[in-house]
Design a protein around this motif. Sequence first.
Motif, PDB file in Angstrom:
ATOM      1  N   UNK A   1      -0.755   6.942   7.043  1.00  0.00           N
ATOM      2  CA  UNK A   1      -0.047   5.415   6.666  1.00  0.00           C
ATOM      3  C   UNK A   1       1.367   5.301   7.604  1.00  0.00           C
ATOM      4  N   UNK A   2       1.473   4.095   7.941  1.00  0.00           N
ATOM      5  CA  UNK A   2       2.679   3.917   8.770  1.00  0.00           C
ATOM      6  C   UNK A   2       3.998   3.594   7.870  1.00  0.00           C
TER       7      UNK A   2
ATOM      8  N   UNK B   1      -1.394   2.278  11.247  1.00  0.00           N
ATOM      9  CA  UNK B   1      -2.628   1.591  10.511  1.00  0.00           C
ATOM     10  C   UNK B   1      -2.416   0.813   9.255  1.00  0.00           C
ATOM     11  N   UNK B   2      -2.655  -0.260   9.083  1.00  0.00           N
ATOM     12  CA  UNK B   2      -2.511  -0.934   7.843  1.00  0.00           C
ATOM     13  C   UNK B   2      -3.644  -0.287   7.098  1.00  0.00           C
ATOM     14  N   UNK B   3      -3.178   0.238   5.939  1.00  0.00           N
ATOM     15  CA  UNK B   3      -3.593   1.277   4.959  1.00  0.00           C
ATOM     16  C   UNK B   3      -4.836   0.439   4.495  1.00  0.00           C
TER      17      UNK B   3
ATOM     18  N   UNK C   1       0.831  -1.157   0.120  1.00  0.00           N
ATOM     19  CA  UNK C   1      -0.106   0.198  -0.114  1.00  0.00           C
ATOM     20  C   UNK C   1       0.966   1.296  -0.040  1.00  0.00           C
ATOM     21  N   UNK C   2       2.083   1.043   0.230  1.00  0.00           N
ATOM     22  CA  UNK C   2       3.195   2.263   0.256  1.00  0.00           C
ATOM     23  C   UNK C   2       4.234   1.884  -0.473  1.00  0.00           C
TER      24      UNK C   2
ATOM     25  N   UNK D   1       3.982  -3.138   3.138  1.00  0.00           N
ATOM     26  CA  UNK D   1       2.581  -3.709   3.024  1.00  0.00           C
ATOM     27  C   UNK D   1       1.649  -3.068   4.304  1.00  0.00           C
ATOM     28  N   UNK D   2       1.270  -2.019   4.122  1.00  0.00           N
ATOM     29  CA  UNK D   2       0.589  -1.354   5.260  1.00  0.00           C
ATOM     30  C   UNK D   2      -0.843  -1.721   5.481  1.00  0.00           C
TER      31      UNK D   2
END
Lengths: 514, 187
Positions: free
Chosen positions: B94-95, B179-181, A419-420, A513-514
């Motif tokens: 986002x982390x 937070x897991x996106x 996701x990032x 992998x957020x």
Amino acid sequence: MSTARLVRVLVAFCPRWPVAALGYSDEEPVAVIEDHRVVAASASAAELGVATGQRKREAEHCCPGLAVVGRDRAVEARAFEPVAAAVATLTPLVEVTEPGSLALDVRGPARYLGGEEALCREVAAVARSALPERYRRALRVGIADGRFTATLAARHGLLVPRGEAAIFLAPHGVEVLGDPDLAGLLVRLGLPTLGAFAALPTDGVARRFGPAGELAHRRSRGLDVEHLDAQAPAEELSVRTEFDPPAERVDVAAFAGRSLADELAVALGERFLACTRLVIEAETEHGERLSRRWRADDRFSIPTIVERLRWQLEGWLSGTAPEPVPTAGISWLRLVADEVVPASGRQLQLFGGRSDADERAMRGLDRLRGMLGPDAVFTAVVRGGRGPAERVVLVPWGEPVPELPAGPFPGRDPAPAPAIVYREPVPAELVDADGQPVRVLSRGRISGDPALVAIRGGPWVGLAGWAGPWLVDERTWDPRARRRRARFQLLTADQDAHLAYTESGRWWIEATYD
Amino acid sequence: MLALLAEPLARGAWGAVLGWPDLGVEAAAELGVPLARLALVPDPGTAWWEVAAVLVDTTDVVVLCPPSRPAPGLARRLASRTRERGALLIVAQPSRVGPRAAVARWPEPLDVVLHADAVRWHGLGSGYGRLASRELQVRSSGRRVPGGGDRVWLVLPEASGPLAPVIAPAAPIKVDAPVPAAACAVG
């Protein structure tokens, strides 16, 4: 923007067609209205000041004794079909834009008819022969570079030589662009003519007026944009329906046409295409083949396809022309997407009609583009590629989506996608249980199992799991650009999951992998 | 959190992601977000709240990673504008690792806050397997959440269907770090 691909286009145009199709002569004071506004007026009414866009009451005020009649597009289509059929005897590439107007690509026919002037005369002659005698002299034919300029040239009955579109267009008022909001704005800004608008610098126009303004600006400069990325589809895109018993009535055939239009829309949507030219084909019970091309103003949506289909069926089944009228009902009907353009995000939306949410969002994004410039607002497309950053293309809002390479891509990192995805990879260190840096050896073997990771000089963190390597060896033919990477998934004891790679002995965190 | 976008967008709504330059767009697509209706404004500049205001006025779901901490008044105005329009504003954190790890705090209390308390990944061993799915314990709190909030375990991406029972529409939601996106609405 190259002008090399600008096509020479001939347009044949029937002025005041909504009036003429209903059978009125120019001597009768007649106005045709639609939605309470005048859409066309006979010559005698126009002389007294009746103009398109007027309200019914205003028009009646200008011209006492004015006959006001409602618009009937079915009649317009029916009356125009013989004209299209007659011109199609000269070249099969005739495109109908709307009842009363047709266009054709000049290149082929001009050659075998002995030049553009001869082609103009020939088209005018055959088209006139299909028109009622009292109306024949009204028909206009023009040729110019590109469709927009040719349409204007036809109104004047002119042949505009190649490369002179901008000169021809310059004195025209901006209202001919067909965008009343933009025209109003330009007039208020002191730019009442296409020439004045065309003189503005291109990048400033994009910023100030958005994509619609940019398009209008290109047209003002005599550059017809519609053709630039249009092409025949790589595979045949068509849908077909049979009638048993054969359809003899327009409503029966048109009803089936609705689901046919839906089917075509789905086929186009799946390929990220939009249709700019449509061929409607039919065969009668007696084996007569009928075919007509329709050109979209912009891109066909389901409702506009349904409408064209209905008009065409009116022309064929209710026709009054002496010869090409079918002698029996229609046994099958076929729609072919004959010319397509890549559907960008917004065009995909146009297909299938726009909802209020679409309209609102597009206006908002156009506004942001105006505020922030052309490279700030994007939509994204996912394509093939081995790394997560390669697989995403950002397309500036309002621009067409580029061609996407097809797979397969051996060595890509496994799904699900992270996701990032860092724009710049983050440096890291990876060591095994003995504290030795982990290295990738030949054939994907590694020097030791990864045990600890430190990201951007941070503290050492234990690994709860890891997998890899996924090897990528790209551009092997070019020693300087060659890229050999080994990708790993890393899961820390804190349950942070990352995608890492090593290249030339150094480690990087590429994504999370957020 | 990207999963919050999937359902409304699939039904024809428009979404926007503001100030998240390293968004993994592919992850969003995998979660079912139609990219054709997702606008991205990665670098909105210093006046990012003006951009956010246009987006809440014109699109339906806005994911905002505030590039800087907004003044409380600004945050309140943005929230009330969102409520008036019936849109959804998600303040995301986002982390990340690395240079942009510090995330600006939101100065105002939010209607719903989703916080991932615990994450457990499955599928990856030591030298084998791959990241396949994860369990998340998500806690909801915030002004519009009665009581202390529930804790829910979710599994992603093997989601059986939309959950989102705690999300009041027209409410700004804060998705708290870490937070897991891809997490907070599905399970």
